[in-house]
Design an enzyme around this catalytic site. Structure first.
Site, short mmCIF file in Angstrom:
data_model
loop_
_atom_site.label_atom_id
_atom_site.label_comp_id
_atom_site.label_asym_id
_atom_site.label_seq_id
_atom_site.Cartn_x
_atom_site.Cartn_y
_atom_site.Cartn_z
N PHE A 178 0.65 -11.15 -7.91
CA PHE A 178 -0.43 -10.25 -7.59
C PHE A 178 -0.64 -9.01 -8.26
CE2 PHE A 178 -2.86 -7.22 -4.67
CZ PHE A 178 -4.03 -7.93 -5.08
N ASP A 208 10.01 -7.55 -4.39
CA ASP A 208 8.56 -7.50 -3.74
C ASP A 208 8.44 -8.67 -2.46
OD1 ASP A 208 5.86 -8.09 -3.17
OD2 ASP A 208 5.36 -7.58 -5.08
N HIS A 257 5.32 -11.32 0.70
CA HIS A 257 4.89 -12.58 1.60
C HIS A 257 5.97 -13.01 2.20
CE1 HIS A 257 2.37 -13.72 -2.68
NE2 HIS A 257 1.80 -12.69 -2.03
N GLN A 293 -1.02 -5.87 4.85
CA GLN A 293 -2.63 -6.12 4.37
C GLN A 293 -3.12 -7.42 5.33
OE1 GLN A 293 -3.55 -9.17 2.72
NE2 GLN A 293 -5.66 -8.62 2.63
N LYS A 318 -1.58 -10.72 5.68
CA LYS A 318 -0.23 -11.02 5.50
C LYS A 318 0.02 -11.76 6.87
CE LYS A 318 0.54 -9.59 1.28
NZ LYS A 318 -0.77 -9.19 0.93
N ARG A 342 7.61 17.15 1.53
CA ARG A 342 8.10 17.97 2.55
C ARG A 342 9.47 17.30 3.34
NH1 ARG A 342 3.29 19.75 6.46
NH2 ARG A 342 4.88 21.32 7.03
N TYR A 365 5.97 24.61 5.14
CA TYR A 365 5.26 23.99 4.02
C TYR A 365 6.30 24.13 2.58
CZ TYR A 365 1.12 23.96 6.88
OH TYR A 365 0.47 23.68 8.01
N ARG A 386 2.09 8.25 4.65
CA ARG A 386 2.38 8.01 5.74
C ARG A 386 1.65 7.05 6.74
NH1 ARG A 386 1.74 14.01 5.56
NH2 ARG A 386 -0.13 13.60 6.36
#
Length: 401
Positions: free
Chosen positions: A96, A167, A170, A193, A196, A225, A232, A242
């Site tokens: 992909f 990767d 799958h 996703q 999946k 951070r 900050y 996140r």
């Protein structure tokens, strides 16, 4: 009289396959908990932390970091090692787009190598032959959940000082030689996703056994951070990758089904292989004995149009879908996509020269002739499997009259 459904006939398959995604009261209750808590992001909530702990254990790793999606997980992994302009990252030729796209997004150059014609996984020997002084990482892809030859890949990488990023988008719960996919390399990445094997619509994760890698990745994914920062103090260039509490809530429920569904798909894929044995022109993805858990994110097979009176693969897929079988053509070779061919990388300097790429005979053959079925086709019953083959035979018989 019209026989084929695409031409106005009656679809061969009348009973629907199981729906996807799957959900029940577990997802509803956990998401409701998040809504009522009013802690919807990972910094103040608890669900992401709970998911990360459980998923790390599930994949046989010490650490897990939930992120926005699988593509971001690869980009994050590359960023941890400072991979960028002038660096090369070896990837399988057929996968992909995200596997190569993440590399280009970091201004590095993807180097495509060939895949095994049966398992569709990267060939370790081809990886080794492609190594240059600029090679910084390799991204083996566990295609459809079939494990790559990870011991060989890791040995080659170690010998050459190369990072291994698995990767495993799958491969949730998959294994190679009884060891979980994603736990062999320096980093493993997963996607959640919508299609999946575990899903929260969009989402991803990075797993590792290295504390330093995890801690640096955490800082990068939180816009640079450090943990518990309240002033900050952005100590490194980062991005917002996140995962949120709603995603984690869904995934906690989804994780409870993975192993049972993996076993079911294993069983049904083996049975479907046998049913296709007498259908000329159809050759399923192979399997090595060391792939001790093959998750079958999709059921893949080569299509030979010569046994269907020359019907092009794309047309065959449309006929198959009309008969009630959810099918799709395979991913193309990465460098055959439009933006590679036109060398349009949005101003990024990756120095890709298609004319100089390695031999991709197997990858091109798979990209041009492979068809895959959605994994829900393996999550029903034996009647579903017989009807898949029946629909293929119906199309074949009509075109061979």
């Amino acid at each position: 009289m019209k026989v084929l459904a695409r031409d106005g006939g009656t679809p061969f398959k009348q009973k629907p396959f199981p729906n996807w995604p799957i959900y029940d009261e577990r997802e509803i209750n956990l998401v409701t908990d998040v809504v009522k808590s009013q802690n919807w992001w990972r910094v103040t909530g608890s669900k992401v932390k709970e998911f990360e702990k459980k998923f790390a254990e599930f994949q046989g790793c010490s650490y897990c970091l939930g992120v926005t999606n699988g593509t971001s997980a690869i980009e994050l992994a590359l960023s941890v090692f400072g991979i960028g302009e002038g660096d090369e990252v070896i990837v399988p030729g057929m996968t992909f787009i995200s596997t190569g796209l993440a590399v280009t997004n970091c201004n590095a150059t993807p180097v495509l190598v060939d895949i095994d014609p049966d398992t569709l996984c990267i060939i370790p020997e081809k990886f080794e032959q492609a190594i240059t002084p600029r090679t910084k990482a390799v991204i083996p892809v566990h295609m459809a959940g079939h494990g790559c030859r990870m011991e060989e890949i890791c040995e080659i990488a170690k010998k050459n000082g190369i990072i291994v990023i698995e990767d495993a988008a799958h491969g949730h719960g998959g294994e190679w030689k009884n060891k979980r996919l994603g736990s062999y390399g320096d980093i493993g990445i997963f996607s959640f996703q919508n299609g999946k094997l575990m899903t929260c619509g969009e989402g991803g994760a990075m797993v590792t056994n290295n504390k330093d890698i995890y801690e640096k990745a955490y800082v990068i994914q939180d816009v640079g951070r450090p943990k518990n920062d309240i002033i900050y103090e952005h100590v490194i260039r980062g991005a917002n990758y996140r995962m949120n509490e709603f995603q984690a809530a869904l995934l906690l429920a989804q994780m409870e089904r993975v192993e049972g569904l993996n076993r079911l798909r294993e069983k049904h894929a083996t049975e479907l292989d046998k049913l296709f044995a007498d259908v000329k022109g159809i050759r399923p993805q192979g399997r090595e004995a060391d792939a001790t858990i093959f998750t079958h994110y999709m059921y893949m097979f080569y299509y030979d149009k010569s046994f269907f009176s020359g019907l092009p693969r794309e047309e065959f897929v449309e006929y198959l879908k009309a008969e009630g079988i959810p099918a799709c053509v395979c991913f193309p070779v990465l460098s055959n996509t439009k933006f590679f061919v036109e060398n349009d990388f949005n101003g990024r300097n990756i120095n890709y020269d298609k004319k100089k790429e390695h031999d991709l005979t197997n990858a091109n053959n798979a990209g041009e002739n492979m068809v895959w079925l959605h994994h829900r086709t393996l999550e029903g019953d034996e009647e579903d499997l017989k009807e898949i083959v029946g629909a293929v035979k119906k199309i074949q018989n009509e075109f061979n009259k």
